[in-house]
Write a protein that holds these residues in place. Structure first.
Motif, PDB file in Angstrom:
ATOM      1  N   GLY A   1     -25.264  33.954  11.103  1.00  0.00           N
ATOM      2  CA  GLY A   1     -24.294  34.768  10.992  1.00  0.00           C
ATOM      3  C   GLY A   1     -22.697  34.362  10.703  1.00  0.00           C
ATOM      4  O   GLY A   1     -22.789  33.001  10.239  1.00  0.00           O
TER       5      GLY A   1
ATOM      6  N   TYR B   1     -37.795  35.432  15.427  1.00  0.00           N
ATOM      7  CA  TYR B   1     -36.696  35.380  14.547  1.00  0.00           C
ATOM      8  C   TYR B   1     -35.590  34.655  14.964  1.00  0.00           C
ATOM      9  O   TYR B   1     -35.110  34.779  16.363  1.00  0.00           O
ATOM     10  CB  TYR B   1     -36.402  36.353  13.446  1.00  0.00           C
ATOM     11  CG  TYR B   1     -35.597  37.638  14.280  1.00  0.00           C
ATOM     12  CD1 TYR B   1     -34.287  37.634  14.624  1.00  0.00           C
ATOM     13  CD2 TYR B   1     -36.430  38.759  14.952  1.00  0.00           C
ATOM     14  CE1 TYR B   1     -33.515  38.319  15.305  1.00  0.00           C
ATOM     15  CE2 TYR B   1     -35.855  39.727  15.453  1.00  0.00           C
ATOM     16  CZ  TYR B   1     -34.519  39.475  15.686  1.00  0.00           C
ATOM     17  OH  TYR B   1     -33.645  40.458  16.362  1.00  0.00           O
ATOM     18  N   SER B   2     -34.651  33.863  14.403  1.00  0.00           N
ATOM     19  CA  SER B   2     -33.349  33.426  14.593  1.00  0.00           C
ATOM     20  C   SER B   2     -32.434  34.325  13.770  1.00  0.00           C
ATOM     21  O   SER B   2     -32.513  34.955  13.061  1.00  0.00           O
ATOM     22  CB  SER B   2     -33.446  32.078  14.484  1.00  0.00           C
ATOM     23  OG  SER B   2     -33.941  31.245  15.135  1.00  0.00           O
ATOM     24  N   THR B   3     -31.080  34.090  14.504  1.00  0.00           N
ATOM     25  CA  THR B   3     -30.181  34.831  13.540  1.00  0.00           C
ATOM     26  C   THR B   3     -29.113  33.774  12.733  1.00  0.00           C
ATOM     27  O   THR B   3     -29.047  32.589  13.382  1.00  0.00           O
ATOM     28  CB  THR B   3     -29.118  35.640  14.246  1.00  0.00           C
ATOM     29  OG1 THR B   3     -28.731  34.794  15.495  1.00  0.00           O
ATOM     30  CG2 THR B   3     -30.207  36.934  14.783  1.00  0.00           C
TER      31      THR B   3
ATOM     32  N   SER C   1     -24.523  39.259  10.375  1.00  0.00           N
ATOM     33  CA  SER C   1     -25.620  38.337  10.806  1.00  0.00           C
ATOM     34  C   SER C   1     -27.047  38.857  10.170  1.00  0.00           C
ATOM     35  O   SER C   1     -26.896  40.173   9.946  1.00  0.00           O
ATOM     36  CB  SER C   1     -25.776  38.062  12.284  1.00  0.00           C
ATOM     37  OG  SER C   1     -25.981  39.498  12.761  1.00  0.00           O
ATOM     38  N   PHE C   2     -27.844  37.685   9.983  1.00  0.00           N
ATOM     39  CA  PHE C   2     -29.017  38.122   9.574  1.00  0.00           C
ATOM     40  C   PHE C   2     -30.240  37.522  10.430  1.00  0.00           C
ATOM     41  O   PHE C   2     -30.052  36.510  10.842  1.00  0.00           O
ATOM     42  CB  PHE C   2     -29.278  37.545   7.883  1.00  0.00           C
ATOM     43  CG  PHE C   2     -28.085  37.942   7.209  1.00  0.00           C
ATOM     44  CD1 PHE C   2     -28.298  38.973   5.943  1.00  0.00           C
ATOM     45  CD2 PHE C   2     -26.778  37.412   7.134  1.00  0.00           C
ATOM     46  CE1 PHE C   2     -27.637  39.459   5.193  1.00  0.00           C
ATOM     47  CE2 PHE C   2     -25.777  37.926   6.073  1.00  0.00           C
ATOM     48  CZ  PHE C   2     -26.114  38.739   5.417  1.00  0.00           C
ATOM     49  N   ALA C   3     -31.328  38.361  10.336  1.00  0.00           N
ATOM     50  CA  ALA C   3     -32.377  37.689  11.016  1.00  0.00           C
ATOM     51  C   ALA C   3     -33.218  36.684  10.233  1.00  0.00           C
ATOM     52  O   ALA C   3     -33.377  37.055   8.908  1.00  0.00           O
ATOM     53  CB  ALA C   3     -33.486  38.800  11.420  1.00  0.00           C
TER      54      ALA C   3
END
Length: 50
Positions: A10, A6-8, A27-29
């Protein structure tokens, strides 16, 4: 996306995302940009800048 799972996505401390729960999402995955994920990101960005 890169080769990780995954990327984040934020926000900085200037984002207006604090609420009464005492939690501040920073931040969120992101494992993919589904329609639902895109809507959620759009809503978070709108909230962050207001």
């Amino acid at each position: 996306m890169d080769k990780g799972p995954y990327s984040t996505f934020g926000f900085t401390t200037e984002a207006n995302l604090a609420d009464d729960s005492g939690l501040w999402p920073t931040s969120f995955a992101v494992s993919g940009l589904s329609d639902e994920a895109t809507k959620t990101i759009n809503a978070l960005v709108k909230k962050a800048v207001n």
